[in-house]
Design a protein around this motif. Structure first.
Motif, PDB file in Angstrom:
ATOM      1  N   PRO A  42     106.310  36.401  71.789  1.00 44.45           N
ATOM      2  CA  PRO A  42     107.366  36.719  70.825  1.00 44.45           C
ATOM      3  C   PRO A  42     108.119  35.455  70.417  1.00 44.45           C
ATOM      4  N   ASN A  62     103.230  37.925  66.413  1.00 46.39           N
ATOM      5  CA  ASN A  62     103.205  38.838  65.264  1.00 46.39           C
ATOM      6  C   ASN A  62     102.455  38.270  64.061  1.00 46.39           C
ATOM      7  N   THR A  63     101.945  37.032  64.177  1.00 44.50           N
ATOM      8  CA  THR A  63     101.199  36.419  63.068  1.00 44.50           C
ATOM      9  C   THR A  63      99.694  36.429  63.309  1.00 44.50           C
ATOM     10  N   THR A  68     101.217  44.715  65.003  1.00 44.66           N
ATOM     11  CA  THR A  68     102.038  44.150  66.073  1.00 44.66           C
ATOM     12  C   THR A  68     102.179  45.202  67.171  1.00 44.66           C
ATOM     13  N   LYS A  69     102.901  44.839  68.186  1.00 45.37           N
ATOM     14  CA  LYS A  69     103.112  45.779  69.295  1.00 45.37           C
ATOM     15  C   LYS A  69     103.751  47.083  68.797  1.00 45.37           C
TER      16      LYS A  69
END
Length: 262
Positions: A42, A62-63, A68-69
């Motif tokens: 993160p 997130n990239t 994402t989660k």
């Protein structure tokens, strides 16, 4: 060992206690030239600071994937495994973010305490154990349409990936199910089971089915510890290294990513 490798370590803030030791051990014990050590995590200040201090590359988790989660729902009233599954999908995305042809994926709580080689000639070394979760093999069969054939389990906290073979695996899964590979994983696994998918078991058995002679299976000799890593003395590590190749400091219950050993 002339084969250059990158290293990929998925991490979260609660891994900051062990992560510096994991990084130092990789540089000491991995007998390959190391390109980049990538911390996929993160976007948090303390993690970025550790990356700068240790000379690692920070990658915002997130990239990496189109999801994402937050897009993963893998939990029950008793356990939460969404982050655990997400970090497995991140490891399987190492071909997107690593520049070397091979990358070592390792858990952020596992410290190598003996020298490790992962590839020589045309053979890859896999560190294995004798037991696994039956559900991993059921998911493998659903994903690939065949039974897992390897005589050992590949679930031992670290693994060398060949980017070209990893892409083959993901293309095979996507083509068979008519959807993106990560969607197939989430669709085919039984989310009512706490341990329903393993990236290591899936990749290792995919390679074994295609070319068992290209794999050298070694005993992982991993020791799970519940003590604080800061209390681990050099003498204690030397003693443990006589029997074990690595030590894992698994989190106590209450940690989101790993509530039990998979």
């Amino acid at each position: 060992m002339s084969v250059k490798i990158d290293v990929l370590i998925p991490a979260i803030a609660k891994d900051l206690q062990t992560l510096p030791y994991v990084i130092d051990a990789i540089r000491k014990q991995v007998k390959h030239p190391i390109g980049s050590i990538m911390i996929v995590a993160p976007n948090q200040k303390r993690i970025r600071q550790l990356c700068r201090r240790k000379g690692c590359k920070f990658v915002n988790e997130n990239t990496v994937l189109p999801i994402t989660k937050k897009n993963i729902r893998y939990r029950s009233k008793k356990w939460e495994r969404s982050g655990w599954l997400f970090q497995q999908l991140l490891k399987m995305s190492g071909d997107k973010i690593c520049s070397a042809n091979y990358f070592l994926a390792i858990d952020a709580d596992t410290v190598l305490i003996r020298p490790h080689a992962f590839r020589t000639g045309n053979k890859t070394y896999f560190y294995c154990r004798s037991w696994s979760q039956p559900e991993y093999f059921r998911t493998y069969r659903k994903l690939l349409g065949k039974k897992a054939a390897a005589p050992k389990s590949f679930v031992t906290h670290y693994m060398l990936f060949d980017k070209s073979k990893l892409r083959q695996l993901k293309r095979t899964i996507a083509k068979k199910h008519g959807m993106r590979w990560y969607s197939a994983v989430m669709r085919k696994m039984d989310k009512s089971k706490q341990f329903a998918f393993s990236e290591f078991e899936t990749y290792g058995n995919f390679l074994y089915a295609r070319n068992p002679g290209g794999l050298v299976l070694r005993s992982a000799l991993n020791k799970s510890l519940s003590m604080n890593i800061a209390n681990m003395t050099p003498k204690r590590i030397r003693t443990l290294s006589r029997r074990y190749r690595s030590i894992s400091f698994h989190k106590r219950k209450g940690y989101a990513r790993k509530t039990n050993e998979p």
